[in-house]
Design a protein around this motif. Structure first.
Motif, PDB file in Angstrom:
ATOM      1  N   VAL A  47      57.285   6.490   9.744  1.00 34.91           N
ATOM      2  CA  VAL A  47      56.546   8.203  10.385  1.00 34.91           C
ATOM      3  C   VAL A  47      57.071   8.815   9.742  1.00 34.91           C
ATOM      4  CG1 VAL A  47      56.878   9.368  12.134  1.00 34.91           C
ATOM      5  CG2 VAL A  47      55.997   6.747  12.797  1.00 34.91           C
ATOM      6  N   SER A  48      58.520   9.451   9.568  1.00 35.12           N
ATOM      7  CA  SER A  48      59.001  10.179   8.316  1.00 35.12           C
ATOM      8  C   SER A  48      58.131  10.184   7.196  1.00 35.12           C
ATOM      9  CB  SER A  48      60.090  10.182   8.640  1.00 35.12           C
ATOM     10  OG  SER A  48      61.104   9.212   8.046  1.00 35.12           O
ATOM     11  N   LEU A  49      57.631   9.834   6.696  1.00 40.10           N
ATOM     12  CA  LEU A  49      57.667   9.226   5.600  1.00 40.10           C
ATOM     13  C   LEU A  49      55.820   9.681   5.074  1.00 40.10           C
ATOM     14  CD1 LEU A  49      58.867   6.533   3.461  1.00 40.10           C
ATOM     15  CD2 LEU A  49      59.615   9.241   3.205  1.00 40.10           C
ATOM     16  N   VAL A  50      54.910   9.447   5.913  1.00 42.43           N
ATOM     17  CA  VAL A  50      53.190   9.729   6.485  1.00 42.43           C
ATOM     18  C   VAL A  50      53.735  11.166   5.459  1.00 42.43           C
ATOM     19  CG1 VAL A  50      51.443  10.436   7.847  1.00 42.43           C
ATOM     20  CG2 VAL A  50      53.334   9.274   8.522  1.00 42.43           C
ATOM     21  N   GLY A  51      52.291  11.006   4.830  1.00 36.90           N
ATOM     22  CA  GLY A  51      51.991  12.357   3.810  1.00 36.90           C
ATOM     23  C   GLY A  51      52.604  12.254   2.644  1.00 36.90           C
ATOM     24  N   THR A  52      53.427  12.240   2.013  1.00 35.70           N
ATOM     25  CA  THR A  52      54.283  11.416   0.694  1.00 35.70           C
ATOM     26  C   THR A  52      53.358  10.751  -0.053  1.00 35.70           C
ATOM     27  OG1 THR A  52      55.681   9.802   1.384  1.00 35.70           O
ATOM     28  CG2 THR A  52      56.517  11.637   2.348  1.00 35.70           C
ATOM     29  N   PRO A  53      54.213  11.258  -1.908  1.00 38.16           N
ATOM     30  CA  PRO A  53      53.066  10.113  -2.623  1.00 38.16           C
ATOM     31  C   PRO A  53      53.715   9.122  -2.938  1.00 38.16           C
ATOM     32  CG  PRO A  53      54.925  12.157  -3.375  1.00 38.16           C
ATOM     33  CD  PRO A  53      55.285  11.936  -2.314  1.00 38.16           C
ATOM     34  N   ILE A  54      54.943   8.394  -1.784  1.00 40.95           N
ATOM     35  CA  ILE A  54      55.501   7.101  -2.322  1.00 40.95           C
ATOM     36  C   ILE A  54      54.452   6.129  -1.824  1.00 40.95           C
ATOM     37  CG2 ILE A  54      57.511   5.536  -1.398  1.00 40.95           C
ATOM     38  CD1 ILE A  54      58.721   8.054  -0.900  1.00 40.95           C
ATOM     39  N   SER A  55      54.296   5.265  -2.661  1.00 36.46           N
ATOM     40  CA  SER A  55      53.665   4.127  -2.478  1.00 36.46           C
ATOM     41  C   SER A  55      53.240   3.412  -1.007  1.00 36.46           C
ATOM     42  CB  SER A  55      52.882   2.826  -3.628  1.00 36.46           C
ATOM     43  OG  SER A  55      55.084   2.328  -3.867  1.00 36.46           O
ATOM     44  N   ARG A  56      52.719   2.690  -0.600  1.00 35.65           N
ATOM     45  CA  ARG A  56      52.543   1.733   0.759  1.00 35.65           C
ATOM     46  C   ARG A  56      53.729   0.218   0.386  1.00 35.65           C
ATOM     47  NH1 ARG A  56      48.127  -1.823   2.738  1.00 35.65           N
ATOM     48  NH2 ARG A  56      48.339  -2.620   4.659  1.00 35.65           N
ATOM     49  N   LYS A  57      53.779   0.482  -1.443  1.00 31.10           N
ATOM     50  CA  LYS A  57      54.987  -1.347  -0.986  1.00 31.10           C
ATOM     51  C   LYS A  57      56.026  -1.049  -1.161  1.00 31.10           C
ATOM     52  CE  LYS A  57      54.763  -4.344  -3.697  1.00 31.10           C
ATOM     53  NZ  LYS A  57      54.529  -4.464  -5.750  1.00 31.10           N
TER      54      LYS A  57
END
Length: 416
Positions: free
Chosen positions: A316-326
């Motif tokens: 939830v905290s990383l929603v919208g960040t450019p980090i990949s799904r993996k």
């Protein structure tokens, strides 16, 4: 002396099996945990250690300080300034969410009152990178992921402590010396940060004087001296030692890269020894009676804490960040409970508040399950990032996130 012999045997076995552990799900951390449990009162009865034994709190405290000090040296301050948003979201949103979700589960499944439930949530909120070192310490793993996990776990220990102390004070009558006001807690936190920044800067300036400076063979002892002074100074002044340790390691590595390079082999070895000692002692607390005291609802809460609460909170905290799904999924899974939770759990147990023993039992079992789960899954998940060899990688100080492959102690710490 029996404990020393047991530690020596466990250390020998861990070293001999470290190569195998670096390629499989076998965990050296698990060996020490099991070793401590086998020689305790619950099994062979060779040693007698209880949660009230001074060695428990001392070893956990030293191990946490040593790990945070060395981990701080793997953080690049310039890179952190440029990429602070992801760790900030994990700390500012993910950590509070995990704490609240854990409190809800504890209240409804274990039956503890709301204040104690939130206290359990605060104790179990900090994460520990030492049980996922194949992720955090690998150059092949994406830099953003390594930096996120390392910075989050390095800072959240210090952030959780004020909340733990305030909730202990709110939970009911406490033992002598446990009272803490918000102003006092804030001062201790700030003082720890100041110590962690100022002391390395002062020592670095002293080392630059024309008549001063360490000869090469003694240079690794300079950061060690900083760590010893900082640890003692924090405990004498009641400054937060964990925030001080992490910030001191980061500052020292930034102002003196040569000190970092010379200290790294010694520092990693010292942190490993402290960690293994604490695991052995903690393992001695894991008696059949402890596991028997936890209710069925408690076990459900423990499983939810590991497989659901941490992953959902961080995702939830990383929603919208450019980090990949993996990378998000890996970061969400690696939320191991470690030495900070041990130290804070002991604070709860010794506080004298109502339901302290019940809360500690839940905390201790959750830590044990987390150590087993996370230290046995880091290698398979690391291989998902094409990490084929987990030992013998040469040190590289030019990694784009400032973390270096820990070749000096790779056989020992590649599998935490």
């Amino acid at each position: 002396m029996v404990l020393v012999v047991v530690f020596g045997v466990a250390l020998l076995v861990a070293v001999l099996l470290s190569g195998l552990a670096a390629r499989t799900v076998l965990s050296t951390s698990f060996l020490f945990l099991v070793g401590g449990a086998l020689v305790s009162d619950g099994f062979l009865g060779l040693i007698h250690i209880t949660p009230d034994s001074p060695i428990v709190s001392v070893t956990a405290d030293l191990a946490l300080f040593a790990v945070l000090f060395t981990d701080g040296m793997h953080v690049s301050l310039p890179t952190l300034r440029a990429n602070w948003k992801n760790p900030a979201r994990a700390l500012g949103l993910g950590m509070p969410l995990a704490s609240v979700f854990m409190a809800l589960v504890t209240h409804y499944l274990v039956g503890l009152d709301w204040t104690t439930s939130f206290l359990v949530g605060a104790v179990l909120a900090p994460t520990d990178p030492v049980f996922a070192s194949a992720i955090v310490g690998r150059a092949e793993v994406p830099a953003k992921l390594r930096q996120l996990l390392n910075v989050e776990s390095g800072i959240n220990d210090g952030l959780a402590l004020p909340v733990v102390l305030l909730l202990i004070a709110a939970a009911g009558p406490t033992a002598a010396g446990m009272e803490a006001s918000p102003g006092k807690i804030a001062a201790e936190l700030l003082l720890g940060l100041v110590f962690g920044i100022v002391l390395p800067l002062v020592v670095n300036e002293l080392a630059r004087f024309p008549l001063l400076g360490a000869e090469p063979k003694l240079q690794p002892l300079l950061p060690l001296a900083v760590g010893v002074i900082l640890y003692a100074g924090c405990h004498l002044t009641h400054a937060n030692p964990y925030l001080a340790a992490f910030s001191a390691g980061a500052v020292l590595a930034h102002v003196s890269p040569e000190a970092k390079r010379s200290f790294e082999p010694l520092g990693e070895a010292a942190a490993e020894l402290a960690k293994f000692t604490a695991l052995l002692v903690f393992g001695a607390l894991l008696t059949p009676q402890l596991f028997g005291d936890l209710s069925f609802g408690g076990y459900v809460a423990v499983i939810l804490a590991i497989v659901l609460i941490r992953p959902v909170s961080l995702l939830v905290s990383l929603v919208g960040t450019p980090i990949s799904r993996k990378e998000k999924l890996v970061a969400a899974w690696f939320g191991p409970k470690g030495f900070a939770s041990v130290v804070y759990g002991l604070l709860v147990l010794h506080s004298g508040i109502p339901h302290a023993e019940q809360a500690f039992t839940l905390i201790a079992v959750c830590i044990a399950f987390s150590i087993i789960a996370h230290s046995s899954t880091d290698v398979p998940i690391a291989r998902a990032f094409d990490v084929e060899e987990l030992a013998g990688i040469p040190d590289d100080d030019d990694n784009d996130d400032g973390t270096a492959a820990r070749s000096g102690s790779a056989p020992a710490d590649a599998r935490a």
